[in-house]
Scaffold this motif. Structure first.
Motif, PDB file in Angstrom:
ATOM      1  N   ALA A 100       0.809  -1.223   0.000  1.00 48.49           N
ATOM      2  CA  ALA A 100       0.000   0.000   0.000  1.00 48.49           C
ATOM      3  C   ALA A 100       0.841   1.271   0.000  1.00 48.49           C
ATOM      4  CB  ALA A 100      -0.962  -0.002   1.188  1.00 48.49           C
ATOM      5  N   LEU A 101       2.076   1.177   0.452  1.00 44.58           N
ATOM      6  CA  LEU A 101       2.956   2.350   0.390  1.00 44.58           C
ATOM      7  C   LEU A 101       3.066   2.854  -1.052  1.00 44.58           C
ATOM      8  CD1 LEU A 101       4.892   4.332   1.724  1.00 44.58           C
ATOM      9  CD2 LEU A 101       6.690   2.613   1.481  1.00 44.58           C
ATOM     10  N   SER A 102       3.035   1.925  -1.992  1.00 42.72           N
ATOM     11  CA  SER A 102       3.164   2.311  -3.401  1.00 42.72           C
ATOM     12  C   SER A 102       1.924   3.028  -3.930  1.00 42.72           C
ATOM     13  CB  SER A 102       3.456   1.087  -4.269  1.00 42.72           C
ATOM     14  OG  SER A 102       2.320   0.248  -4.363  1.00 42.72           O
ATOM     15  N   PHE A 103       0.827   2.994  -3.191  1.00 43.38           N
ATOM     16  CA  PHE A 103      -0.384   3.682  -3.622  1.00 43.38           C
ATOM     17  C   PHE A 103      -0.269   5.185  -3.395  1.00 43.38           C
ATOM     18  CE2 PHE A 103      -2.780  -0.330  -1.985  1.00 43.38           C
ATOM     19  CZ  PHE A 103      -2.153  -1.110  -2.941  1.00 43.38           C
ATOM     20  N   VAL A 104       0.651   5.592  -2.516  1.00 41.51           N
ATOM     21  CA  VAL A 104       0.800   7.008  -2.183  1.00 41.51           C
ATOM     22  C   VAL A 104       2.211   7.537  -2.421  1.00 41.51           C
ATOM     23  CG1 VAL A 104      -1.095   7.007  -0.504  1.00 41.51           C
ATOM     24  CG2 VAL A 104       1.227   6.477   0.254  1.00 41.51           C
TER      25      VAL A 104
END
Length: 153
Positions: free
Chosen positions: A60-64
């Protein structure tokens, strides 16, 4: 959670992964459960929960954050490899340094890295405050992560 639903969850956020990457996540899960019987890596071992609360949350870090434009990541107090190893699986170009103060966890992480065929992953045994003072690590990373570690200054 099966591979298709995990891949679909990631795809909803614009992250596409290959069959090889799905196989790496499967093997990571197997190793996590196997080693968790000998040492306390996580209280979460049910497959669906691991995929949701560890693998998906890590990705999920890659979503932001622009992970495609990120080259190097330092993961402080990685524990069982979260979020750095799921990020490495999703973004193979990353150069990852994992720092953990327990050598048993470092041994686990090195085994996972080897078993999954991951490259450009350095597992460092030591305390973050000591490693951060070393010239080889100080101000050398595009991104630093910490999950369930002490308060960050």
């Amino acid at each position: 959670m099966n591979n298709e639903s995990f891949a679909a969850l990631l795809a909803q956020q614009g992250l596409t992964i290959t069959e090889r990457q799905l196989a790496q996540f499967d093997r990571y899960y197997e190793l996590l459960v196997e080693w968790n019987e000998r040492m306390n890596l996580t209280g979460i071992t049910e497959r669906g929960a691991v995929y949701e609360k560890h693998f998906y949350d890590s990705a999920a870090l890659s979503f932001v954050t622009d992970m495609v434009g990120t080259t190097s990541v330092a993961d402080i107090g990685s524990g069982a490899g979260f979020p750095s190893l799921p990020l490495k699986i999703c973004f193979p170009h990353l150069k990852v340094t994992i720092v953990d103060s327990l050598n048993k966890r470092i041994q686990f992480l090195q085994h996972v890295v080897s078993e999954l065929g991951l490259t450009d992953v350095l597992c460092v045994h030591g305390r973050a405050e000591d490693i951060a003072r070393q010239p080889a690590h100080r101000d050398r990373y595009d991104l630093a992560t910490a999950r369930a570690v002490a308060r960050l200054a």
